[in-house]
Scaffold this active site. Sequence first.
Site, PDB file in Angstrom:
ATOM      1  N   GLU A 348      13.936  44.948  45.536  1.00 19.37           N
ATOM      2  CA  GLU A 348      13.963  43.802  43.181  1.00 19.37           C
ATOM      3  C   GLU A 348      13.069  42.470  43.936  1.00 19.37           C
ATOM      4  OE1 GLU A 348      18.476  43.309  43.392  1.00 19.37           O
ATOM      5  OE2 GLU A 348      18.313  42.294  41.272  1.00 19.37           O
ATOM      6  N   HIS A 373      16.912  49.219  40.936  1.00 23.67           N
ATOM      7  CA  HIS A 373      15.442  48.978  40.403  1.00 23.67           C
ATOM      8  C   HIS A 373      14.149  49.315  40.746  1.00 23.67           C
ATOM      9  CE1 HIS A 373      18.458  45.495  39.064  1.00 23.67           C
ATOM     10  NE2 HIS A 373      18.703  45.591  40.119  1.00 23.67           N
TER      11      HIS A 373
END
Length: 509
Positions: A348, A373
Amino acid sequence: MLTLAYTTLALLVTITARTIPDNYNQERRALLAEETLTSVGGKQKLNDEETRANEILMKLKTNELNASYFNPQHFNFSKHYFSYKKDIEKSRVYQIIRSMPKGAVLHVHSSLMLHPDILVKLTYEEYLYACYTHDSIKLQFSKATPARPCANKWALVSELRNNSSDPNAFDAHLRDYFTLYRENEDYDYVDINTVWKRFNKVYYAIKSLITYRPVREKYWYETLKQFYNDNVMYIEVRSGLPDLYELDGTKHGKRYLVELYKNGTDKFIEEHPDFIGIKLILTRDRAQSINHVLEAINVTRQLKAEMPDLIAGFDLVGQEDLGRPLSDFIPILSEAKEEINLYLHAGETAWLGTSTDENLVDAILLGSKRIGHGYALTKHPSLMSALIKKDIALEVNVISNVVLSLVHDVRNHPLATYLALGLPVVLSSDDPGAWSAEPLSHDFFVAFMGVASKRADLRMLKQLAINSIVYSALEEDRKSRLFAVFYDRWDRFIKDVISNESYRDLEVS
Ligand SMILES: *[C@@H]1O[C@H](CO)[C@@H](O)[C@H](O)[C@H]1NC(C)=O
Ligand SMILES: *[C@@H]1O[C@H](CO)[C@@H](O)[C@H](O)[C@H]1NC(C)=O
Ligand SMILES: *[C@@H]1O[C@H](CO)[C@@H](O)[C@H](O)[C@H]1NC(C)=O
Ligand SMILES: *[C@@H]1O[C@H](CO)[C@@H](O)[C@H](O)[C@H]1NC(C)=O
Ligand SMILES: *[C@@H]1O[C@H](CO)[C@@H](O)[C@H](O)[C@H]1NC(C)=O
Ligand SMILES: *[C@@H]1O[C@H](CO)[C@@H](O)[C@H](O)[C@H]1NC(C)=O
Ligand SMILES: *[C@@H]1O[C@H](CO)[C@@H](O)[C@H](O)[C@H]1NC(C)=O
Ligand SMILES: [Zn+2]
């Protein structure tokens, strides 16, 4: 002379080349068709009714996007989510997406799921004290003034509200502590650390409200209601299981909160039998010591042994750039993965070649079942191949990535590439309450209109919903039930779209 001859020749060639070479259009179509087939949803076959619904959807989508293509200054999705959030309701595409069954939410954090308007309602409970400073609030339920230190002074919220000249303004002010969203503000660039500091303040404000047991029960019920009303039928919830307390000061441990989630969800299912339920992914802050994380893994192991249908696995949370890299935890996570499924946040970040970026390597090697993510993945071709080979799903949260300052114009979000490559993607919303978003519809809308191809259609939306079921941690029997509920709702949704009087003006076939 020679130059002139060449120019004349070039001119002649241009003129005679005005016919398109043999097979060119065929090859062009074949290349585009291959790309469509590869993309997420490209292999979905639509029946007659779905085809008609798709025509309506695509006409609306093209209309809305065309307007921006010719007037890019009005293109909302290259601006901050907060700048167009209140206009989303007006979109006709959004109306369809909102009523579409969306399957499951697989990436969401327990304290940040509920809309701040409802959190404000929960502050009407009796015995609530507040301690304000200029930019933060601490809340506590207590019969007498709390003994905990307060930088300013503890006061009863009911009294503050009653004394204020305008209770609505008081509530609006209170709501600002529960969300990052501001309606009338310019959304200048904020760096990732600054926005995470604000985000953590929101988290602590909400947490101080919902660690009181009676409020947590209401919180959980209202949360399920909002997700259900947004057409989500199953949720995997990440939770750190904080201790809850009673008015008399009694504290409850981690197991108690798991039971509270279970009881609340069971009650909700009794009233809404087509809601399938929840599973928990237990978490620990990645900035903490290895021993703390080990302790959390131990708790996960114990709770999973006691309640195997409820506990899906384990994850590490918190701002990834500032926490420890996964490589610090390899000994304990590689031991834990033998018994506990891992669903790790990784990549992320917008920083290539950093430890956060390389968390993707460890998440894959540690056998993470899905990756939270995976924002950095497109920069790593070998990791992308490994992910495909191991069929690891990516939990993508576009609005979260905008609000938490990873991306500004969502057309540049890596999801566009994941969708084009047909990667196993699920869309989720991370912390919708913290930015006053709908549980999942806003994320679907922004992904569909702002990130995906202009040509991406109902087949992509359907595949994303199906992916959320396929890549869930559900046992086979509950997964089949979720599929049955989903297809039933999907058929009704398609019929609703094609019979909806409000689309008569579109004159589709
Ligand atoms: C959108 O723009 C394209 C290209 O200019 C055009 O072919 C198409 O008819 C337009 N569609 C709508 C619905 O306006
Ligand atoms: C985009 O923003 C404008 C205001 O700038 C608004 O009028 C319009 O409805 C928005 N469109 C969408 C699809 O949100
Ligand atoms: C039907 O139209 C109404 C009015 O525009 C809208 O609120 C509703 O969401 C639509 N239903 C579907 C399934 O698109
Ligand atoms: C509310 O107003 C009353 C009467 O003016 C005052 O005594 C009390 O201290 C106020 N309470 C708070 C929390 O400000
Ligand atoms: C609310 O405020 C009014 C006027 O300040 C006061 O008379 C009343 O006692 C207050 N009520 C409560 C419950 O604090
Ligand atoms: C959950 O329900 C069970 C059975 O009714 C009850 O014994 C238990 O105390 C409840 N736990 C919580 C935390 O509400
Ligand atoms: C975790 O459990 C293991 C094995 O049961 C034990 O040896 C260890 O001390 C525990 N660690 C912590 C931090 O609780
Ligand atoms: Zn997350």
